[in-house]
Each structure stands twice: as C-alpha cells, then as structure tokens.
Scaffold this motif. Structure first.
Motif, PDB file in Angstrom:
ATOM      1  N   GLY A  43      -7.420 -19.045  -8.090  1.00  0.00           N
ATOM      2  CA  GLY A  43      -6.974 -19.020  -9.476  1.00  0.00           C
ATOM      3  C   GLY A  43      -5.581 -18.439  -9.611  1.00  0.00           C
ATOM      4  N   TYR A  44      -4.745 -19.071 -10.417  1.00  0.00           N
ATOM      5  CA  TYR A  44      -3.351 -18.675 -10.567  1.00  0.00           C
ATOM      6  C   TYR A  44      -3.207 -17.241 -11.060  1.00  0.00           C
ATOM      7  CZ  TYR A  44       1.439 -18.691 -12.471  1.00  0.00           C
ATOM      8  OH  TYR A  44       2.749 -18.385 -12.773  1.00  0.00           O
ATOM      9  N   GLU A  45      -3.857 -16.921 -12.172  1.00  0.00           N
ATOM     10  CA  GLU A  45      -3.673 -15.591 -12.764  1.00  0.00           C
ATOM     11  C   GLU A  45      -4.199 -14.502 -11.840  1.00  0.00           C
ATOM     12  OE1 GLU A  45      -1.862 -14.945 -15.170  1.00  0.00           O
ATOM     13  OE2 GLU A  45      -1.630 -16.898 -16.153  1.00  0.00           O
ATOM     14  N   LEU A  46      -5.340 -14.732 -11.200  1.00  0.00           N
ATOM     15  CA  LEU A  46      -5.895 -13.724 -10.303  1.00  0.00           C
ATOM     16  C   LEU A  46      -5.008 -13.553  -9.077  1.00  0.00           C
ATOM     17  CD1 LEU A  46      -8.079 -11.686  -9.718  1.00  0.00           C
ATOM     18  CD2 LEU A  46      -9.494 -13.525  -8.782  1.00  0.00           C
ATOM     19  N   GLN A  47      -4.419 -14.645  -8.592  1.00  0.00           N
ATOM     20  CA  GLN A  47      -3.489 -14.509  -7.470  1.00  0.00           C
ATOM     21  C   GLN A  47      -2.301 -13.627  -7.835  1.00  0.00           C
ATOM     22  OE1 GLN A  47      -1.832 -17.471  -4.978  1.00  0.00           O
ATOM     23  NE2 GLN A  47      -3.774 -18.485  -4.562  1.00  0.00           N
ATOM     24  N   ARG A  48      -1.733 -13.846  -8.996  1.00  0.00           N
ATOM     25  CA  ARG A  48      -0.588 -13.022  -9.412  1.00  0.00           C
ATOM     26  C   ARG A  48      -0.973 -11.549  -9.494  1.00  0.00           C
ATOM     27  NH1 ARG A  48       4.011 -15.158 -12.481  1.00  0.00           N
ATOM     28  NH2 ARG A  48       3.775 -13.382 -13.903  1.00  0.00           N
ATOM     29  N   VAL A  49      -2.132 -11.292 -10.034  1.00  0.00           N
ATOM     30  CA  VAL A  49      -2.596  -9.905 -10.137  1.00  0.00           C
ATOM     31  C   VAL A  49      -2.750  -9.279  -8.761  1.00  0.00           C
ATOM     32  CG1 VAL A  49      -4.558  -8.454 -10.804  1.00  0.00           C
ATOM     33  CG2 VAL A  49      -3.682 -10.182 -12.398  1.00  0.00           C
ATOM     34  N   LEU A  50      -3.415  -9.999  -7.858  1.00  0.00           N
ATOM     35  CA  LEU A  50      -3.708  -9.434  -6.543  1.00  0.00           C
ATOM     36  C   LEU A  50      -2.463  -9.345  -5.658  1.00  0.00           C
ATOM     37  CD1 LEU A  50      -7.162 -11.085  -5.779  1.00  0.00           C
ATOM     38  CD2 LEU A  50      -6.697  -8.717  -6.425  1.00  0.00           C
ATOM     39  N   LEU A  51      -1.558 -10.303  -5.761  1.00  0.00           N
ATOM     40  CA  LEU A  51      -0.339 -10.245  -4.946  1.00  0.00           C
ATOM     41  C   LEU A  51       0.560  -9.073  -5.342  1.00  0.00           C
ATOM     42  CD1 LEU A  51       0.525 -14.044  -4.693  1.00  0.00           C
ATOM     43  CD2 LEU A  51      -0.104 -12.532  -2.798  1.00  0.00           C
ATOM     44  N   ALA A  52       0.364  -8.567  -6.542  1.00  0.00           N
ATOM     45  CA  ALA A  52       1.129  -7.403  -6.987  1.00  0.00           C
ATOM     46  C   ALA A  52       0.351  -6.091  -6.815  1.00  0.00           C
ATOM     47  CB  ALA A  52       1.526  -7.570  -8.461  1.00  0.00           C
ATOM     48  N   ASP A  53      -0.884  -6.183  -6.322  1.00  0.00           N
ATOM     49  CA  ASP A  53      -1.767  -5.017  -6.220  1.00  0.00           C
ATOM     50  C   ASP A  53      -1.572  -4.325  -4.869  1.00  0.00           C
ATOM     51  OD1 ASP A  53      -4.004  -3.248  -6.025  1.00  0.00           O
ATOM     52  OD2 ASP A  53      -5.071  -4.488  -7.494  1.00  0.00           O
ATOM     53  N   ARG A  54      -1.157  -3.084  -4.898  1.00  0.00           N
ATOM     54  CA  ARG A  54      -0.874  -2.355  -3.653  1.00  0.00           C
ATOM     55  C   ARG A  54      -2.149  -1.922  -2.931  1.00  0.00           C
ATOM     56  NH1 ARG A  54       4.524  -1.718  -3.432  1.00  0.00           N
ATOM     57  NH2 ARG A  54       5.663  -1.867  -5.409  1.00  0.00           N
ATOM     58  N   ARG A  55      -3.294  -2.240  -3.493  1.00  0.00           N
ATOM     59  CA  ARG A  55      -4.551  -1.997  -2.781  1.00  0.00           C
ATOM     60  C   ARG A  55      -4.847  -3.105  -1.762  1.00  0.00           C
ATOM     61  NH1 ARG A  55      -8.269  -1.030  -7.980  1.00  0.00           N
ATOM     62  NH2 ARG A  55      -6.922  -2.761  -8.643  1.00  0.00           N
ATOM     63  N   LEU A  56      -4.023  -4.128  -1.751  1.00  0.00           N
ATOM     64  CA  LEU A  56      -4.105  -5.158  -0.715  1.00  0.00           C
ATOM     65  C   LEU A  56      -2.988  -4.928   0.298  1.00  0.00           C
ATOM     66  CD1 LEU A  56      -4.879  -8.540  -2.526  1.00  0.00           C
ATOM     67  CD2 LEU A  56      -6.422  -7.107  -1.198  1.00  0.00           C
ATOM     68  N   SER A  57      -3.323  -4.987   1.572  1.00  0.00           N
ATOM     69  CA  SER A  57      -2.371  -4.724   2.639  1.00  0.00           C
ATOM     70  C   SER A  57      -2.011  -6.003   3.390  1.00  0.00           C
ATOM     71  CB  SER A  57      -2.955  -3.704   3.620  1.00  0.00           C
ATOM     72  OG  SER A  57      -2.151  -3.588   4.774  1.00  0.00           O
ATOM     73  N   SER A  58      -0.738  -6.096   3.811  1.00  0.00           N
ATOM     74  CA  SER A  58      -0.271  -7.197   4.655  1.00  0.00           C
ATOM     75  C   SER A  58      -0.296  -6.838   6.128  1.00  0.00           C
ATOM     76  CB  SER A  58       1.171  -7.565   4.261  1.00  0.00           C
ATOM     77  OG  SER A  58       1.223  -8.079   2.962  1.00  0.00           O
ATOM     78  N   ASP A  59      -0.787  -5.658   6.453  1.00  0.00           N
ATOM     79  CA  ASP A  59      -0.761  -5.169   7.829  1.00  0.00           C
ATOM     80  C   ASP A  59      -1.896  -5.797   8.645  1.00  0.00           C
ATOM     81  OD1 ASP A  59      -0.720  -3.790  10.197  1.00  0.00           O
ATOM     82  OD2 ASP A  59      -0.615  -1.808   9.295  1.00  0.00           O
ATOM     83  N   PRO A  60      -1.574  -6.672   9.606  1.00  0.00           N
ATOM     84  CA  PRO A  60      -2.629  -7.356  10.371  1.00  0.00           C
ATOM     85  C   PRO A  60      -3.352  -6.448  11.364  1.00  0.00           C
ATOM     86  CG  PRO A  60      -0.482  -7.933  11.237  1.00  0.00           C
ATOM     87  CD  PRO A  60      -0.230  -7.112  10.004  1.00  0.00           C
TER      88      PRO A  60
END
Length: 396
Positions: A43-60
């Motif tokens: 979902g577009y809106e949920l993606q925008r929210v989560l991509l800006a959420d610092r509780r998600l990490s890009s560290d593999p």
C-alpha cells in the motif's frame, strides 16, 4: 487461515508488478526463500509511513533481515556503505556526499548531459539498422555521467558492467556474486589509491583526500564500498529505466508526441509518470523492525523482516486513478520510484535530468523510431534485482 504467498513473485506482464503482490494491500505476511516469513507492504500510504519510520533498519547484519538468497545475504553483509546504515551514522555519511547530488548540481550538469545525448544519438542514427538501444544509448549515457561524478575512467566500463550484472542477478550463486564483488572492490581499491596520489575534483578524490586518515574520517573499506555502491546504483537503474521507458512510449502511437512537442513541465510530468508506471527496483526495498510497529489492527514485531516493493505502491488505485494505465499528463511527482524517507535515492535529481533529456531527445531526433523485433521476442530481466529489458532492437 489463507495460504502464505511466496516472495519473490512472478510477473505475468512485462510492465506490471506481479498480481499476487498487488493483492497484498496494504500489508500481508509472505514466505521468503529462506523459509522465514516477512511482511510485504504494497500500500502506498503505509509504505511512505514505514519508509520514514526509524524503527525499521536497513542494516542487513541485524537478525531477521529479509534476503532473497544466500548470495544476496553474503553480498549485503560484506558491504560497508551508507546505504546499509541507520540513524546518525547514515545521516553523517549522506551529508559527506550530498554536495555532489544537489538540485543545483544536477541542473548544472544538464548542458553536458544534453551534449552527450546528442552525440550518442548522432552515432546511433548514422550506424547500422536495426540497432540495440540498450548498448548504443541507454547504458552509455548514465555510465558516462556517474563515471564523471565519481572520477572513474569510462574505459573500464566493461569490467563494472559485468560485475554489477552478476551482483544484482537473483539467480547467481554466492560464489559468483562473491567473485564479482571482489573484482569490483579490487578495482576501486586501486582507484582510491590512485586518487590519493593524484586527486581531481571528483567525488572519489574528495573522499580519498579528505576522509582517509582524517580525524573522524571514513575507514578505507567504507570509502571503497561507497564508491562501488554509487557506481552500481548510478548507472544500472537509470539505464534500465531509459530502455523500458522508450519501449513503453513505442507501444502506442502518439506517446512520443508529448516529449517531442511538450514544454519542460510536460516533459517532467511525463517522465514522472513513466517512473511511477515502471519502477525498476525489482527486489523491493527491504528492512527489519528493531521495535514493534503497530499497523492498523496488526503489529510488525521487532526482528521481523519487511519488504516494501515500490512498483506495487506506485500502482495503488487509492492514490492513482486507473493506476495500471499510462497517463503521461497526470501529476505523479510523488511516486516512490526513488524510495522515500531518510534512505531515498541520493542520485534522484541527476537521474531525473538524464531521463527528461533523453526521452525528449529521442522523440525529436528519431521521430520514426520503432521496434525492430516482435514484442513477444523481447527478453526481460526477470532474474535481476534491477528490472529491465536485455536488449531493445529498434529502427527508424
């Protein structure tokens, strides 16, 4: 309980995201190749929210990060660059690079990009027919541009084209990806050493001179890996977007007219729509939760992987009317083809300038351009993390 779908998912149309992916709105659990489950957020809106959420990490390196394969895991875990960092460390490193990717710098590059495009188109027009638009135009333009930014000799392009193609191949083995990664890293190790001895005004020179050995500077492996990441991202995505974009324009009579006759604003709108419609990042933006994140009546738990495929968000019918259709006049500038939030694509503005220039130039220089092969015979990059067409035979 419904069956958990597997990820990645197969396309049934070369231009459209997989149907299963579009049905996972706004979010649904999927099974990764490892057997572990992750959240697929389309979902577009949920993606925008989560991509800006610092509780998600890009560290593999964090447990639970969703990988596509063992090769994907090995590659990402061995990479030491800002794209795989979070928080202050990520921000500090982006800031070091930011001056080379500003709106002003991108605008200042336009004249050079126009001149290069004209040269490539002249060579194409005077050469044999049919011609492959990928090798003659789509790949050389962004490769020369990112080589100029970084200070990489274009003469070495075959080495990094082949290496990057292997690294982004979903079907490559860990040994093949590891070998390509080591070849590319050795190349950039030598380049950084050369820039230390004889710097220019390019980005790799700045990193080599100002960061290596400096108080609080970057370690050598990070300078090398950052240069590698920028090179790979800077040419592979734009090259595929150019070829796919031209193919979409050729599919229906009249689509080229907007780029041939429209003003700058119309060309910008048309380019945004092609970016929305195509979205060439084929493996999803991937993250792992470091804290629980409520999403409606469900919760992404800490340690769970999250896959955010922007090609699905850009087809969200709640945001874009007739999202599965090309409408070159629509306002699609808020598309997510370049991601969103703190990890949005640092080279977005330079890519946009290249795409606007090349779509207009092709439409004007080659008004009779057409496919020189049956559409059904074209081979698409279904097995690569950056989606595109293998070759694009054209005539005029």
């Amino acid at each position: 309980m419904s069956q958990v779908r597997s990820y990645p998912m197969a396309r049934t149309c070369p231009f459209d995201p997989p149907p299963d992916m579009l049905e996972c709105r706004p979010a649904e659990k999927v099974r990764m190749p490892s057997g572990e489950q992750a959240w697929l957020v389309s979902g577009y809106e949920l993606q925008r929210v989560l991509l800006a959420d610092r509780r998600l990490s890009s560290d593999p390196r964090r447990p639970g990060f969703p990988f596509l394969s063992e090769a994907d895991a090995a590659f990402r875990r061995s990479f030491n660059a800002f794209g795989f960092m979070d928080g202050r460390e990520h921000i500090r490193r982006r800031h070091l690079l930011g001056g080379y990717f500003t709106n002003r710098r991108a605008a200042s590059m336009r004249a050079g990009i126009e001149a290069l495009t004209a040269t490539l188109l002249d060579r194409l027009a005077q050469g044999p027919r049919p011609a492959d638009l990928v090798t003659e135009l789509a790949l050389p333009l962004p490769t020369v541009v990112i080589c100029d930014v970084l200070g990489v000799p274009y003469a070495d392009h075959e080495l990094f084209h082949q290496s990057v193609a292997t690294i982004v191949s979903v079907g490559a083995t860990a040994e093949e990806v590891g070998g390509a990664f080591r070849r590319l890293r050795a190349y950039f190790e030598a380049l950084v050493s050369a820039k230390q001895r004889d710097p220019g005004d390019d980005l790799v020179s700045v990193l080599a001179v100002e960061q290596l050995g400096a108080d609080g500077g970057l370690p050598r492996d990070e300078v090398v890996d950052t240069a590698m990441l920028l090179l790979a991202a800077g040419h592979e995505t734009t090259a595929n977007m150019i070829a796919l974009g031209v193919l979409v324009l050729l599919r229906e009579p009249g689509r080229m007219r907007l780029f041939r006759e429209g003003d700058d604003a119309a060309v910008a709108r048309g380019t945004d729509e092609l970016l929305r419609y195509l979205s060439v990042v084929h493996s999803g933006l991937r993250r792992v939760a470091v804290e629980d994140i409520p999403i409606g009546d469900r919760t992404i738990r800490a340690g769970e992987g999250v896959v955010l495929p922007n090609e699905a968000a850009n087809r969200d019918p709640s945001v874009y009317d007739q999202a599965g259709e090309v409408d070159l006049g629509r306002d699609a500038h808020q598309h997510l083809a370049f991601g969103y939030g703190p990890h949005h694509c640092i080279g977005r503005r330079i890519a946009e300038v290249q795409l606007r220039v090349i779509f207009r130039a092709v439409a004007r220089a080659l008004p009779e351009l057409r496919l020189a092969a049956d559409f059904a015979d074209l081979r698409f990059k279904h097995d690569q993390a950056i989606y595109g067409v293998e070759s694009l035979p054209v005539t005029w």
